[in-house]
Design an enzyme around this catalytic site. Structure first.
Site, PDB file in Angstrom:
ATOM      1  N   ASN A 115      -3.991  37.156  -3.724  1.00 18.57           N
ATOM      2  CA  ASN A 115      -4.758  36.567  -2.614  1.00 18.57           C
ATOM      3  C   ASN A 115      -5.980  35.791  -3.113  1.00 18.57           C
ATOM      4  O   ASN A 115      -6.228  34.664  -2.670  1.00 18.57           O
ATOM      5  CB  ASN A 115      -5.195  37.662  -1.623  1.00 18.57           C
ATOM      6  CG  ASN A 115      -3.996  38.316  -0.964  1.00 18.57           C
ATOM      7  OD1 ASN A 115      -2.872  37.823  -1.085  1.00 18.57           O
ATOM      8  ND2 ASN A 115      -4.230  39.420  -0.270  1.00 18.57           N
ATOM      9  N   HIS A 161     -13.038  -6.880  22.071  1.00 16.80           N
ATOM     10  CA  HIS A 161     -11.803  -6.880  22.883  1.00 16.80           C
ATOM     11  C   HIS A 161     -10.745  -7.806  22.275  1.00 16.80           C
ATOM     12  O   HIS A 161      -9.887  -8.307  22.989  1.00 16.80           O
ATOM     13  CB  HIS A 161     -12.069  -7.315  24.326  1.00 16.80           C
ATOM     14  CG  HIS A 161     -13.272  -6.673  24.948  1.00 16.80           C
ATOM     15  ND1 HIS A 161     -13.204  -5.516  25.683  1.00 16.80           N
ATOM     16  CD2 HIS A 161     -14.589  -7.026  24.910  1.00 16.80           C
ATOM     17  CE1 HIS A 161     -14.433  -5.184  26.091  1.00 16.80           C
ATOM     18  NE2 HIS A 161     -15.284  -6.076  25.623  1.00 16.80           N
ATOM     19  N   SER A 282      12.000 -11.248   3.959  1.00 13.43           N
ATOM     20  CA  SER A 282      13.012 -10.791   4.913  1.00 13.43           C
ATOM     21  C   SER A 282      14.377 -11.133   4.357  1.00 13.43           C
ATOM     22  O   SER A 282      14.565 -12.192   3.750  1.00 13.43           O
ATOM     23  CB  SER A 282      12.807 -11.485   6.257  1.00 13.43           C
ATOM     24  OG  SER A 282      14.004 -11.451   6.998  1.00 13.43           O
ATOM     25  N   LYS A 288       9.947 -15.895   5.858  1.00 20.61           N
ATOM     26  CA  LYS A 288       9.010 -14.808   6.132  1.00 20.61           C
ATOM     27  C   LYS A 288       8.368 -14.176   4.901  1.00 20.61           C
ATOM     28  O   LYS A 288       8.980 -14.046   3.855  1.00 20.61           O
ATOM     29  CB  LYS A 288       9.699 -13.705   6.948  1.00 20.61           C
ATOM     30  CG  LYS A 288      10.012 -14.175   8.346  1.00 20.61           C
ATOM     31  CD  LYS A 288      10.192 -13.035   9.289  1.00 20.61           C
ATOM     32  CE  LYS A 288       8.852 -12.398   9.631  1.00 20.61           C
ATOM     33  NZ  LYS A 288       9.025 -11.306  10.576  1.00 20.61           N
ATOM     34  N   GLU A 295       1.123  -2.600   6.796  1.00 24.12           N
ATOM     35  CA  GLU A 295       1.733  -1.845   7.898  1.00 24.12           C
ATOM     36  C   GLU A 295       1.909  -0.373   7.536  1.00 24.12           C
ATOM     37  O   GLU A 295       1.683   0.518   8.357  1.00 24.12           O
ATOM     38  CB  GLU A 295       3.092  -2.458   8.253  1.00 24.12           C
ATOM     39  CG  GLU A 295       2.997  -3.860   8.819  1.00 24.12           C
ATOM     40  CD  GLU A 295       4.369  -4.514   8.920  1.00 24.12           C
ATOM     41  OE1 GLU A 295       4.747  -5.238   7.977  1.00 24.12           O
ATOM     42  OE2 GLU A 295       5.059  -4.276   9.912  1.00 24.12           O
TER      43      GLU A 295
HETATM   44  N1  ARG Z   1       2.440  32.317  -2.435  1.00 24.55           N
HETATM   45  C1  ARG Z   1       1.363  32.960  -1.743  1.00 24.55           C
HETATM   46  C2  ARG Z   1       0.558  31.929  -0.937  1.00 24.55           C
HETATM   47  O1  ARG Z   1       0.678  30.794  -1.209  1.00 24.55           O
HETATM   48  C3  ARG Z   1       0.465  33.651  -2.710  1.00 24.55           C
HETATM   49  C4  ARG Z   1      -0.301  34.795  -2.138  1.00 24.55           C
HETATM   50  C5  ARG Z   1       0.613  35.894  -1.803  1.00 24.55           C
HETATM   51  N2  ARG Z   1      -0.100  37.066  -1.429  1.00 24.55           N
HETATM   52  C6  ARG Z   1       0.517  38.120  -0.860  1.00 24.55           C
HETATM   53  N3  ARG Z   1      -0.219  39.110  -0.545  1.00 24.55           N
HETATM   54  N4  ARG Z   1       1.792  38.101  -0.601  1.00 24.55           N
HETATM   55  O2  ARG Z   1      -0.174  32.269  -0.028  1.00 24.55           O
END
Ligand code: ARG
Length: 463
Positions: A115, A161, A282, A288, A295
């Site tokens: 995490n 405008h 084109s 063209k 675009e």
């Molecule tokens: N692949 C996960 C993500 O991108 C990584 C973190 C995963 N953590 C977990 N507790 N499963 O968020």
């Protein structure tokens, strides 16, 4: 006994591996492999810190740090086999590290979690992108400055405008975009300063009982400081949303300019000639030359703003701290970043190559009663008329010219005096488009002198 088909990273409590559909919805390796360099940089900093704090032995940390470099070179050389079963970049790298160095690899994940790892990797990636956008914006602004400098006194119609309003200078119009991209640049820099805090060491959500040194890893990875709250550190994706917000506004600016280039390069306007390098032909109409790059730039804001909305919707309502929903952050940001960079580079190329059609700009500036306001101002200044009355008298003169099928300076003095007796020959001085723009000397106005001052200010700011 652990089933060999369950995950080698977290399979301890699992008796079976995942269903194929589970694996497909769960894995992020197909896209988060783009975080490989950041992941390895984060792990190397983490390992160095674990050794410095005595949590790991120096020899284990050294083996890990060296092994990670080997893995990185394999990835960079394209010799790495990414595995969906290993879910994501973090586990792919760690599994390979184990193959390369053996047992010490298992000690790397001490005092951290995927995490804080993914939050760190992603911040590093977004930070690199902000720096790349910064450079691309500066390059585009330099191209605009060159156009503005060359055409500081070329007159063209200014529109409101999309109706001819008052003459302006080409340089002034270019500098309007320099201001917009300049604000984008300052948003990029603000976002970078705000996001430059390190989540690493927040671990899963609560911090860790190991005596880690978060200042050290933050410093190593170029962050200003560690994130102050571990729950926030793993659940914050503001930095990605801010990137997408900045990117959306910048893409919107690019889109407006692109639209002007599409209009200006049309046979009806012929204000600019786009180079062959940034046009297409084109397959059926030989005459063209299409402004396809403009675009496509005009269109890019759609997906970039779409990414912004998509991630905002992913994040809304998520409870603290990490939820797997947040894995959906990366593809949106990758796609927006790639397309913004492409649009910025294409716009820079187009601006460098494009040729303003000076004679056409000037001819268009003089048509459409564009100096009517100058005439009204003259009546105020010279004849002492209240502006409302001057506006009315000028309107009558415009109607007369329109009926005659000519422009204001083509009316004779007698014709003008028939509308209002106090008009004298000096009125013709303000009716020319060059006189008109030269008189707009208020700060930020369109007078060539003011435009040159704007150019000089920006050149100094960009260094
Ligand atoms: N692949 C996960 C993500 O991108 C990584 C973190 C995963 N953590 C977990 N507790 N499963 O968020």
């Amino acid at each position: 006994m652990t089933d060999t088909t369950s995950n080698q990273m977290w399979g301890g409590r699992f008796a079976a591996g995942p269903d194929a559909i589970m694996e497909a919805i769960n894995a992020s390796i197909s896209f988060d492999k783009r975080l490989a360099a950041q992941d390895i940089a984060g792990s190397r900093a983490h390992a160095a810190m674990l050794a410095a704090t005595g949590i790991l032995s120096d020899s284990d940390a050294e083996a890990i740090r060296e092994g990670l470099l080997t893995v990185l070179s394999e990835i960079e050389a394209g010799d790495f086999t990414f595995s969906t079963a290993l879910e994501d970049i973090h586990m792919n790298v760690e599994a390979r590290l184990k193959e390369v160095i053996g047992t010490p690899a298992g000690r790397l994940h001490t005092g951290r979690s995927r995490n804080d790892q993914v939050a760190t990797d992603f911040r590093l990636w977004v930070r690199d992108q902000l720096d790349a956008v910064d450079q691309a914006l500066v390059a585009l602004m330099r191209a605009l400055l060159a156009q503005a400098e060359a055409g500081a006194d070329w007159v063209m119609p200014g529109f409101t405008h999309l109706q001819t309003a008052q003459p302006v200078t080409w340089g002034h119009h270019m500098m309007a975009y320099v201001e917009m991209f300049g604000r984008d640049l300052s948003r990029v820099r603000d976002a970078r300063a705000r996001m430059n805090e390190c989540p690493l060491g927040a671990a899963a959500l609560a911090g860790t009982s190991f005596p880690i040194d978060r200042e050290m890893t933050a410093r190593d990875l170029g962050f200003d400081r560690p994130c102050a709250n571990s729950l926030d550190a793993v659940s914050d994706r503001d930095f990605a949303l801010e990137f997408l917000g900045v990117a959306s506004i910048c893409a919107m600016h690019l889109s407006r300019f692109a639209e002007e280039l599409v209009i200006w390069s049309s046979a009806q306007f012929r204000f600019v000639a786009l180079s062959d390098r940034f046009s297409t032909g084109s397959s059926i109409m030989p005459q063209k030359k299409n402004p396809d790059a403009a675009e496509l730039i005009r269109a890019k804001v759609g997906r970039i703003f779409g990414a912004n909305v998509a991630l905002m919707m992913v994040m809304k309502g998520l409870p603290l701290a990490y939820s797997k929903d947040m894995q959906e952050d990366k593809e949106q940001v990758f796609d927006a970043a790639d397309n913004l960079m492409l649009a910025l580079a294409a716009m820079e190329g187009m601006v460098r190559d494009m040729q303003a059609e000076r004679a056409n700009l000037e001819a268009a500036a003089a048509s459409g009663f564009s100096t009517a306001t100058d005439l009204a101002d003259w009546l105020v200044r010279v004849a002492g008329m209240p502006f409302r009355e001057a506006h009315h008298v000028t309107g009558a003169l415009v109607a007369k010219a329109e009926a005659k099928g000519c422009d204001l300076p083509d009316l004779s003095l007698e014709e003008m005096q028939a509308v209002h007796g106090e008009i004298t020959a000096s009125v013709y001085d303000v009716l020319g488009v060059h006189n008109s723009v030269a008189s707009r000397m208020s700060y930020g106005g369109t007078a060539p002198e003011q435009v040159r001052a704007q150019v000089a200010r920006w050149k100094e700011r960009l260094g």
